[in-house]
Design a protein around this motif. Structure first.
Motif, PDB file in Angstrom:
ATOM      1  N   HIS A  56       0.837  -1.204   0.000  1.00  0.00           N
ATOM      2  CA  HIS A  56       0.000   0.000   0.000  1.00  0.00           C
ATOM      3  C   HIS A  56       0.869   1.250   0.000  1.00  0.00           C
ATOM      4  CE1 HIS A  56      -2.994  -3.008   1.764  1.00  0.00           C
ATOM      5  NE2 HIS A  56      -3.302  -2.805   0.510  1.00  0.00           N
ATOM      6  N   ASP A  57       1.975   1.179   0.716  1.00  0.00           N
ATOM      7  CA  ASP A  57       2.945   2.265   0.694  1.00  0.00           C
ATOM      8  C   ASP A  57       3.473   2.466  -0.737  1.00  0.00           C
ATOM      9  OD1 ASP A  57       4.523   4.216   1.747  1.00  0.00           O
ATOM     10  OD2 ASP A  57       5.992   2.868   2.677  1.00  0.00           O
ATOM     11  N   ALA A  58       3.833   1.358  -1.389  1.00  0.00           N
ATOM     12  CA  ALA A  58       4.390   1.428  -2.747  1.00  0.00           C
ATOM     13  C   ALA A  58       3.356   1.930  -3.756  1.00  0.00           C
ATOM     14  CB  ALA A  58       4.925   0.057  -3.166  1.00  0.00           C
ATOM     15  N   MET A  59       2.107   1.541  -3.582  1.00  0.00           N
ATOM     16  CA  MET A  59       1.049   2.024  -4.477  1.00  0.00           C
ATOM     17  C   MET A  59       0.891   3.538  -4.342  1.00  0.00           C
ATOM     18  SD  MET A  59      -1.822  -0.964  -3.869  1.00  0.00           S
ATOM     19  CE  MET A  59      -3.103  -0.518  -5.058  1.00  0.00           C
ATOM     20  N   ARG A  60       0.819   4.008  -3.119  1.00  0.00           N
ATOM     21  CA  ARG A  60       0.637   5.449  -2.892  1.00  0.00           C
ATOM     22  C   ARG A  60       1.856   6.218  -3.394  1.00  0.00           C
ATOM     23  NH1 ARG A  60      -3.854   6.144   0.568  1.00  0.00           N
ATOM     24  NH2 ARG A  60      -3.330   8.335   0.780  1.00  0.00           N
ATOM     25  N   TYR A  61       3.034   5.689  -3.135  1.00  0.00           N
ATOM     26  CA  TYR A  61       4.283   6.329  -3.583  1.00  0.00           C
ATOM     27  C   TYR A  61       4.300   6.485  -5.104  1.00  0.00           C
ATOM     28  CZ  TYR A  61       9.370   6.732  -4.385  1.00  0.00           C
ATOM     29  OH  TYR A  61      10.615   7.137  -4.784  1.00  0.00           O
ATOM     30  N   SER A  62       3.798   5.460  -5.807  1.00  0.00           N
ATOM     31  CA  SER A  62       3.881   5.455  -7.268  1.00  0.00           C
ATOM     32  C   SER A  62       2.802   6.307  -7.930  1.00  0.00           C
ATOM     33  CB  SER A  62       3.765   4.022  -7.800  1.00  0.00           C
ATOM     34  OG  SER A  62       4.714   3.199  -7.179  1.00  0.00           O
ATOM     35  N   VAL A  63       1.795   6.691  -7.174  1.00  0.00           N
ATOM     36  CA  VAL A  63       0.661   7.413  -7.766  1.00  0.00           C
ATOM     37  C   VAL A  63       0.611   8.862  -7.302  1.00  0.00           C
ATOM     38  CG1 VAL A  63      -1.858   7.558  -7.850  1.00  0.00           C
ATOM     39  CG2 VAL A  63      -0.729   5.321  -8.015  1.00  0.00           C
ATOM     40  N   LEU A  64       0.769   9.074  -5.997  1.00  0.00           N
ATOM     41  CA  LEU A  64       0.548  10.417  -5.447  1.00  0.00           C
ATOM     42  C   LEU A  64       1.787  11.291  -5.660  1.00  0.00           C
ATOM     43  CD1 LEU A  64      -1.315   9.297  -2.210  1.00  0.00           C
ATOM     44  CD2 LEU A  64      -2.292  10.014  -4.402  1.00  0.00           C
ATOM     45  N   GLY A  65       1.596  12.598  -5.582  1.00  0.00           N
ATOM     46  CA  GLY A  65       2.693  13.529  -5.815  1.00  0.00           C
ATOM     47  C   GLY A  65       2.585  14.122  -7.203  1.00  0.00           C
ATOM     48  N   GLU A  66       3.714  14.153  -7.899  1.00  0.00           N
ATOM     49  CA  GLU A  66       3.751  14.779  -9.230  1.00  0.00           C
ATOM     50  C   GLU A  66       2.860  14.054 -10.234  1.00  0.00           C
ATOM     51  OE1 GLU A  66       5.683  17.624 -10.291  1.00  0.00           O
ATOM     52  OE2 GLU A  66       5.468  17.772  -8.115  1.00  0.00           O
ATOM     53  N   GLY A  67       2.614  14.698 -11.352  1.00  0.00           N
ATOM     54  CA  GLY A  67       1.825  14.075 -12.414  1.00  0.00           C
ATOM     55  C   GLY A  67       0.809  15.065 -12.944  1.00  0.00           C
ATOM     56  N   LYS A  68       0.669  15.100 -14.262  1.00  0.00           N
ATOM     57  CA  LYS A  68      -0.240  16.093 -14.865  1.00  0.00           C
ATOM     58  C   LYS A  68      -1.697  15.665 -14.777  1.00  0.00           C
ATOM     59  CE  LYS A  68       3.205  17.689 -18.218  1.00  0.00           C
ATOM     60  NZ  LYS A  68       4.054  16.467 -18.225  1.00  0.00           N
ATOM     61  N   ARG A  69      -1.931  14.355 -14.592  1.00  0.00           N
ATOM     62  CA  ARG A  69      -3.308  13.831 -14.450  1.00  0.00           C
ATOM     63  C   ARG A  69      -4.136  14.086 -15.704  1.00  0.00           C
ATOM     64  NH1 ARG A  69      -0.867  11.229 -10.661  1.00  0.00           N
ATOM     65  NH2 ARG A  69      -0.708  12.250  -8.637  1.00  0.00           N
ATOM     66  N   ILE A  70      -3.488  13.994 -16.869  1.00  0.00           N
ATOM     67  CA  ILE A  70      -4.177  14.331 -18.115  1.00  0.00           C
ATOM     68  C   ILE A  70      -5.344  13.394 -18.382  1.00  0.00           C
ATOM     69  CG2 ILE A  70      -3.886  14.292 -20.633  1.00  0.00           C
ATOM     70  CD1 ILE A  70      -1.234  15.696 -20.243  1.00  0.00           C
ATOM     71  N   ARG A  71      -5.158  12.085 -18.115  1.00  0.00           N
ATOM     72  CA  ARG A  71      -6.226  11.122 -18.431  1.00  0.00           C
ATOM     73  C   ARG A  71      -7.500  11.373 -17.609  1.00  0.00           C
ATOM     74  NH1 ARG A  71      -1.409   9.965 -18.884  1.00  0.00           N
ATOM     75  NH2 ARG A  71      -0.507   8.972 -20.736  1.00  0.00           N
ATOM     76  N   PRO A  72      -7.386  11.453 -16.272  1.00  0.00           N
ATOM     77  CA  PRO A  72      -8.619  11.748 -15.523  1.00  0.00           C
ATOM     78  C   PRO A  72      -9.207  13.115 -15.864  1.00  0.00           C
ATOM     79  CG  PRO A  72      -6.691  11.682 -14.061  1.00  0.00           C
ATOM     80  CD  PRO A  72      -6.258  11.143 -15.385  1.00  0.00           C
ATOM     81  N   ILE A  73      -8.359  14.096 -16.136  1.00  0.00           N
ATOM     82  CA  ILE A  73      -8.893  15.425 -16.459  1.00  0.00           C
ATOM     83  C   ILE A  73      -9.655  15.376 -17.786  1.00  0.00           C
ATOM     84  CG2 ILE A  73      -8.238  17.797 -17.083  1.00  0.00           C
ATOM     85  CD1 ILE A  73      -6.067  17.628 -14.884  1.00  0.00           C
ATOM     86  N   LEU A  74      -9.142  14.613 -18.751  1.00  0.00           N
ATOM     87  CA  LEU A  74      -9.883  14.452 -20.014  1.00  0.00           C
ATOM     88  C   LEU A  74     -11.232  13.766 -19.770  1.00  0.00           C
ATOM     89  CD1 LEU A  74      -7.074  13.382 -22.522  1.00  0.00           C
ATOM     90  CD2 LEU A  74      -8.552  15.392 -22.771  1.00  0.00           C
ATOM     91  N   ALA A  75     -11.233  12.741 -18.909  1.00  0.00           N
ATOM     92  CA  ALA A  75     -12.489  12.033 -18.630  1.00  0.00           C
ATOM     93  C   ALA A  75     -13.497  12.969 -17.966  1.00  0.00           C
ATOM     94  CB  ALA A  75     -12.223  10.816 -17.740  1.00  0.00           C
ATOM     95  N   LEU A  76     -13.024  13.749 -16.999  1.00  0.00           N
ATOM     96  CA  LEU A  76     -13.921  14.692 -16.324  1.00  0.00           C
ATOM     97  C   LEU A  76     -14.446  15.738 -17.306  1.00  0.00           C
ATOM     98  CD1 LEU A  76     -11.889  15.204 -13.006  1.00  0.00           C
ATOM     99  CD2 LEU A  76     -14.108  14.066 -13.227  1.00  0.00           C
ATOM    100  N   ALA A  77     -13.561  16.231 -18.179  1.00  0.00           N
ATOM    101  CA  ALA A  77     -13.965  17.272 -19.133  1.00  0.00           C
ATOM    102  C   ALA A  77     -14.975  16.717 -20.135  1.00  0.00           C
ATOM    103  CB  ALA A  77     -12.742  17.840 -19.852  1.00  0.00           C
ATOM    104  N   ALA A  78     -14.771  15.455 -20.550  1.00  0.00           N
ATOM    105  CA  ALA A  78     -15.710  14.852 -21.501  1.00  0.00           C
ATOM    106  C   ALA A  78     -17.079  14.669 -20.833  1.00  0.00           C
ATOM    107  CB  ALA A  78     -15.176  13.511 -21.997  1.00  0.00           C
ATOM    108  N   SER A  79     -17.070  14.284 -19.555  1.00  0.00           N
ATOM    109  CA  SER A  79     -18.328  14.140 -18.825  1.00  0.00           C
ATOM    110  C   SER A  79     -19.019  15.496 -18.660  1.00  0.00           C
ATOM    111  CB  SER A  79     -18.053  13.493 -17.464  1.00  0.00           C
ATOM    112  OG  SER A  79     -19.191  13.567 -16.639  1.00  0.00           O
ATOM    113  N   ASP A  80     -18.244  16.502 -18.297  1.00  0.00           N
ATOM    114  CA  ASP A  80     -18.798  17.857 -18.170  1.00  0.00           C
ATOM    115  C   ASP A  80     -19.409  18.324 -19.492  1.00  0.00           C
ATOM    116  OD1 ASP A  80     -17.974  18.009 -15.583  1.00  0.00           O
ATOM    117  OD2 ASP A  80     -16.280  19.357 -15.954  1.00  0.00           O
ATOM    118  N   ALA A  81     -18.734  17.994 -20.599  1.00  0.00           N
ATOM    119  CA  ALA A  81     -19.186  18.476 -21.902  1.00  0.00           C
ATOM    120  C   ALA A  81     -20.576  17.957 -22.255  1.00  0.00           C
ATOM    121  CB  ALA A  81     -18.178  18.089 -22.987  1.00  0.00           C
ATOM    122  N   VAL A  82     -20.958  16.795 -21.660  1.00  0.00           N
ATOM    123  CA  VAL A  82     -22.320  16.287 -21.887  1.00  0.00           C
ATOM    124  C   VAL A  82     -23.178  16.456 -20.620  1.00  0.00           C
ATOM    125  CG1 VAL A  82     -21.679  14.685 -23.734  1.00  0.00           C
ATOM    126  CG2 VAL A  82     -21.560  13.907 -21.354  1.00  0.00           C
TER     127      VAL A  82
END
Lengths: 281, 281
Positions: free
Chosen positions: B31-57
């Motif tokens: 669980h430590d390794a999962m959080r380490y590998s995900v949290l912190g830096e990152g542009k988050r482009i994929r989730p932001i695109l998904a949210l924007a596509a949902s907002d658009a409809v």
């Protein structure tokens, strides 16, 4: 039972061969490695349990068969990654070179990833003509994801390679053992029961689904105890071989008693429980 | 757009932090390794695109947010496995030691596996109170499984590490490029559009969903072309940097034109397309 197992193995093997991408599909190497790691030897216990659980509630075989095969692919993924040099470092698997020995380590990692990904696609119905039962299919996916995650199969692995090295208590050992293989075995029974009862023309008998779930948990634990007995590892180190063997026998009898609400339809599952107890690994 | 991105990144990061298992949960190391590998830096482009596509409809944000986060976890899994010694052998990722450098190679393999498994659980609704839209959720899972399988992201990897070493034709290069990152980007837009339109109070405008799907495919390809431009690799070796840059610009304009049926609601997606074109990797 021997004939029953042979017939079911042939059915599962034939379906796996059809479901997996062909070696001719680009990129060929990964499809070759996937087929190599899945087809051939293997008892197919997980898909056979799923099919038997579905039969026990009179489910339609076509509705559960791809999901049953997905359970075998998940088992294969776990073996491919387990065999990697960073993990158990096994050069052989079922009498032939392990996936990474044959195809290289990069493809070993990617083949496991591909088998896992493909399995979730199958569970969600990729390539199947049947639609409907969406709610039940989602429930099956959740069951599987939880059974093979960090509070299931992967958690068992982690405890095995790292945190398990500290001498665990009997309770921790039980949990690790249940996670390592028990969780996927139990999920196989539940997935078969879920998809089966959704496709059955009449409702399962009262208590049948709960009985099947309990049966799955018990045979899952027996499966791991038998592994431990053969390796002289895990529970055996804590309790001794005799106590573990006795516990496995008691659990098997108790698992079979859970099948009572199913009547005669539960007989193949009773046979499978005996087979799991007496199998040679 | 800068403020928009910052706000969305904060939303995604906050949700990821809540969704991922705690470091206190046994077995802690994974669980430590999962959080380490995900949290912190990152542009988050994929989730932001998904949210924007949902907002658009005009979709409901709560219905798409866990799935959007699953897309980021899948991206993280692919990076963790890519960095392994058997693959790209990278010691650093986003300015800190890569997962296997920090936690060891066995945990590197298992952390990637765990992130992938956890993602499919999230997509299927593990831990979410919302039920319903089961058919649409299953469709989203199928989209994702296909986008990241051997005819998608994993296929792109394989072609990269092995079969891609033979000099590919432009058409093969396009396919490999589309697979490597394009497929998951395109799936992110489609998943957002699917879950969003299922939860919207009114039907999306005619052509909106098809436009979004085409937009996703085009920005996905642009994403990879920009990667290639920065590395001087892939398409750049075949066509030269100038031709690739021109193509990326044309594709971006064409992607934005696909948003026409959405009217003003498509503006954030247009901004994101420009951002993907102009980003520094």
């Amino acid at each position: 039972l021997k004939t029953y197992l042979k017939q079911r193995q042939a059915l599962v093997n034939g379906t796996l061969g059809k479901l997996l991408p062909s070696r001719r599909d680009f990129p060929a190497s990964i499809h070759d490695a996937m087929r190599y790691s899945v087809l051939g030897e293997g008892k197919r216990i997980r898909p056979i349990l799923a099919l038997a659980a579905s039969d026990a509630v009179r489910g339609k075989r076509a509705r559960v068969l791809p999901a049953a095969c997905a359970l075998e692919l998940i088992h294969a993924y776990s073996l491919v990654h387990d065999d990697l040099p960073a993990m158990d470092d096994d050069d052989f698997r079922r009498g032939k070179p392990s996936c990474h020995k044959k195809f290289g380590e990069a493809l070993g990692v990617l083949t496991g990833d591909a088998l896992l990904t493909f399995s979730f696609g199958l569970l969600a119905g990729v390539g199947s003509r049947v639609n409907g039962d969406a709610g039940v299919r989602l429930e099956a996916i959740r069951e599987v994801a939880e059974a093979i995650g960090t509070f299931g199969m992967i958690g068992g692995q982690v405890a095995d390679v790292g945190e398990g090295r500290r001498r665990p208590t009997r309770k921790q050992m039980e949990r690790i053992n249940n996670w390592k293989t028990g969780a996927l075995i139990a999920a196989s029974v539940r997935v078969g029961a879920l998809l089966g009862s959704a496709s059955a023309s009449r409702k399962p008998a009262p208590g049948a689904l709960r009985g099947l779930a309990r049966y799955g948990e018990k045979v899952g634990l027996v499966f791991q105890l038998v592994d431990d007995l053969q390796d002289g590892d895990g529970a055996v180190r804590l309790e001794g071989a005799q106590a573990v063997r006795r516990r496995a026998q008691q659990l098997t009898r108790s698992a079979i008693r859970e099948l009572a609400p199913l009547g005669k339809a539960g007989e193949p599952l009773a046979g499978l429980a005996e087979f799991i107890l007496n199998r040679k690994v």
